[in-house]
Design a protein around this motif. Structure first.
Motif, PDB file in Angstrom:
ATOM      1  N   PRO A   1      33.379 -49.245 -11.587  1.00 21.11           N
ATOM      2  CA  PRO A   1      32.380 -49.740 -12.526  1.00 21.11           C
ATOM      3  C   PRO A   1      31.053 -49.028 -12.290  1.00 21.11           C
ATOM      4  CG  PRO A   1      33.522 -51.558 -11.447  1.00 21.11           C
ATOM      5  CD  PRO A   1      33.921 -50.296 -10.750  1.00 21.11           C
ATOM      6  N   LEU A   2      30.301 -48.811 -13.356  1.00 16.81           N
ATOM      7  CA  LEU A   2      29.033 -48.089 -13.219  1.00 16.81           C
ATOM      8  C   LEU A   2      28.069 -48.797 -12.268  1.00 16.81           C
ATOM      9  CD1 LEU A   2      28.408 -46.867 -16.857  1.00 16.81           C
ATOM     10  CD2 LEU A   2      29.231 -45.561 -14.899  1.00 16.81           C
ATOM     11  N   GLU A   3      28.137 -50.127 -12.212  1.00 17.27           N
ATOM     12  CA  GLU A   3      27.247 -50.866 -11.302  1.00 17.27           C
ATOM     13  C   GLU A   3      27.559 -50.576  -9.838  1.00 17.27           C
ATOM     14  OE1 GLU A   3      29.539 -53.246 -13.178  1.00 17.27           O
ATOM     15  OE2 GLU A   3      28.451 -52.415 -14.855  1.00 17.27           O
ATOM     16  N   LYS A   4      28.807 -50.209  -9.538  1.00 17.94           N
ATOM     17  CA  LYS A   4      29.226 -49.969  -8.162  1.00 17.94           C
ATOM     18  C   LYS A   4      29.343 -48.483  -7.832  1.00 17.94           C
ATOM     19  CE  LYS A   4      31.931 -54.201  -7.855  1.00 17.94           C
ATOM     20  NZ  LYS A   4      33.267 -54.735  -7.550  1.00 17.94           N
ATOM     21  N   SER A   5      28.971 -47.617  -8.746  1.00 18.26           N
ATOM     22  CA  SER A   5      29.166 -46.185  -8.524  1.00 18.26           C
ATOM     23  C   SER A   5      28.331 -45.663  -7.359  1.00 18.26           C
ATOM     24  CB  SER A   5      28.860 -45.403  -9.797  1.00 18.26           C
ATOM     25  OG  SER A   5      27.527 -45.611 -10.202  1.00 18.26           O
ATOM     26  N   GLU A   6      27.129 -46.182  -7.180  1.00 19.45           N
ATOM     27  CA  GLU A   6      26.294 -45.737  -6.056  1.00 19.45           C
ATOM     28  C   GLU A   6      26.945 -46.108  -4.722  1.00 19.45           C
ATOM     29  OE1 GLU A   6      21.764 -46.271  -4.306  1.00 19.45           O
ATOM     30  OE2 GLU A   6      22.260 -47.073  -6.272  1.00 19.45           O
ATOM     31  N   THR A   7      27.499 -47.305  -4.632  1.00 19.97           N
ATOM     32  CA  THR A   7      28.183 -47.740  -3.415  1.00 19.97           C
ATOM     33  C   THR A   7      29.385 -46.848  -3.133  1.00 19.97           C
ATOM     34  OG1 THR A   7      27.513 -50.005  -3.856  1.00 19.97           O
ATOM     35  CG2 THR A   7      29.316 -49.695  -2.294  1.00 19.97           C
ATOM     36  N   TRP A   8      30.164 -46.525  -4.171  1.00 19.75           N
ATOM     37  CA  TRP A   8      31.348 -45.689  -3.990  1.00 19.75           C
ATOM     38  C   TRP A   8      30.959 -44.306  -3.496  1.00 19.75           C
ATOM     39  CZ3 TRP A   8      33.533 -41.148  -5.442  1.00 19.75           C
ATOM     40  CH2 TRP A   8      34.903 -40.995  -5.191  1.00 19.75           C
ATOM     41  N   ILE A   9      29.899 -43.742  -4.064  1.00 15.60           N
ATOM     42  CA  ILE A   9      29.460 -42.404  -3.653  1.00 15.60           C
ATOM     43  C   ILE A   9      28.989 -42.410  -2.201  1.00 15.60           C
ATOM     44  CG2 ILE A   9      27.685 -40.655  -4.026  1.00 15.60           C
ATOM     45  CD1 ILE A   9      27.986 -41.243  -7.031  1.00 15.60           C
ATOM     46  N   LYS A  10      28.258 -43.431  -1.809  1.00 18.80           N
ATOM     47  CA  LYS A  10      27.797 -43.509  -0.422  1.00 18.80           C
ATOM     48  C   LYS A  10      28.953 -43.629   0.556  1.00 18.80           C
ATOM     49  CE  LYS A  10      23.228 -45.421  -1.283  1.00 18.80           C
ATOM     50  NZ  LYS A  10      22.360 -46.608  -1.155  1.00 18.80           N
ATOM     51  N   ASN A  11      29.993 -44.363   0.176  1.00 18.49           N
ATOM     52  CA  ASN A  11      31.138 -44.569   1.070  1.00 18.49           C
ATOM     53  C   ASN A  11      32.102 -43.393   1.084  1.00 18.49           C
ATOM     54  OD1 ASN A  11      30.181 -47.107   1.715  1.00 18.49           O
ATOM     55  ND2 ASN A  11      31.478 -48.147   0.244  1.00 18.49           N
ATOM     56  N   ASN A  12      32.244 -42.666  -0.014  1.00 23.57           N
ATOM     57  CA  ASN A  12      33.281 -41.646  -0.126  1.00 23.57           C
ATOM     58  C   ASN A  12      32.757 -40.229  -0.308  1.00 23.57           C
ATOM     59  OD1 ASN A  12      35.540 -43.495  -0.076  1.00 23.57           O
ATOM     60  ND2 ASN A  12      34.758 -44.189  -2.035  1.00 23.57           N
ATOM     61  N   GLY A  13      31.474 -40.083  -0.544  1.00 21.11           N
ATOM     62  CA  GLY A  13      30.920 -38.756  -0.771  1.00 21.11           C
ATOM     63  C   GLY A  13      30.448 -38.100   0.514  1.00 21.11           C
ATOM     64  N   TYR A  14      30.061 -36.850   0.403  1.00 17.62           N
ATOM     65  CA  TYR A  14      29.509 -36.138   1.547  1.00 17.62           C
ATOM     66  C   TYR A  14      28.443 -35.182   1.040  1.00 17.62           C
ATOM     67  CZ  TYR A  14      33.033 -32.822  -0.045  1.00 17.62           C
ATOM     68  OH  TYR A  14      33.795 -31.993  -0.818  1.00 17.62           O
ATOM     69  N   LYS A  15      27.495 -34.871   1.889  1.00 23.69           N
ATOM     70  CA  LYS A  15      26.401 -33.993   1.523  1.00 23.69           C
ATOM     71  C   LYS A  15      26.862 -32.550   1.489  1.00 23.69           C
ATOM     72  CE  LYS A  15      22.746 -36.905   3.299  1.00 23.69           C
ATOM     73  NZ  LYS A  15      21.554 -36.992   4.138  1.00 23.69           N
ATOM     74  N   VAL A  16      26.301 -31.812   0.547  1.00 26.62           N
ATOM     75  CA  VAL A  16      26.641 -30.412   0.389  1.00 26.62           C
ATOM     76  C   VAL A  16      25.357 -29.594   0.491  1.00 26.62           C
ATOM     77  CG1 VAL A  16      27.587 -28.694  -1.191  1.00 26.62           C
ATOM     78  CG2 VAL A  16      28.569 -30.955  -1.120  1.00 26.62           C
ATOM     79  N   ASN A  17      25.402 -28.526   1.252  1.00 26.00           N
ATOM     80  CA  ASN A  17      24.259 -27.636   1.374  1.00 26.00           C
ATOM     81  C   ASN A  17      24.285 -26.673   0.184  1.00 26.00           C
ATOM     82  OD1 ASN A  17      22.194 -25.945   2.053  1.00 26.00           O
ATOM     83  ND2 ASN A  17      23.010 -25.378   4.052  1.00 26.00           N
ATOM     84  N   THR A  18      23.368 -26.842  -0.739  1.00 29.42           N
ATOM     85  CA  THR A  18      23.359 -25.994  -1.941  1.00 29.42           C
ATOM     86  C   THR A  18      22.544 -24.737  -1.753  1.00 29.42           C
ATOM     87  OG1 THR A  18      21.478 -27.237  -2.814  1.00 29.42           O
ATOM     88  CG2 THR A  18      23.681 -27.964  -3.457  1.00 29.42           C
TER      89      THR A  18
END
Length: 58
Positions: A39-56
């Motif tokens: 859900p769009l309301e939970k997308s920030e939580t999902w990104i924080k839990n499953n994402g990773y930082k990328v050096n651009t």
């Protein structure tokens, strides 16, 4: 068409479940990422839990 198909008894049944197991109903704003409904309301939580930082800079 049989009469029981005209007005099914489970009109309010959930459409699916999100990554936390909460119900998603028809008409909710969601996105699908890697086969998971978010859900769009939970997308920030999902990104924080499953994402990773990328050096651009490279």
């Amino acid at each position: 068409m049989p009469n029981d198909w005209i007005d099914p008894p489970e009109d309010e049944a959930p459409w699916g479940y999100d990554f936390e197991g909460d119900e998603i109903y028809l008409g909710d704003s969601i996105v699908e990422i890697d086969g998971e409904y978010i859900p769009l309301e939970k997308s920030e939580t999902w990104i924080k839990n499953n994402g990773y930082k990328v050096n651009t800079e490279e």
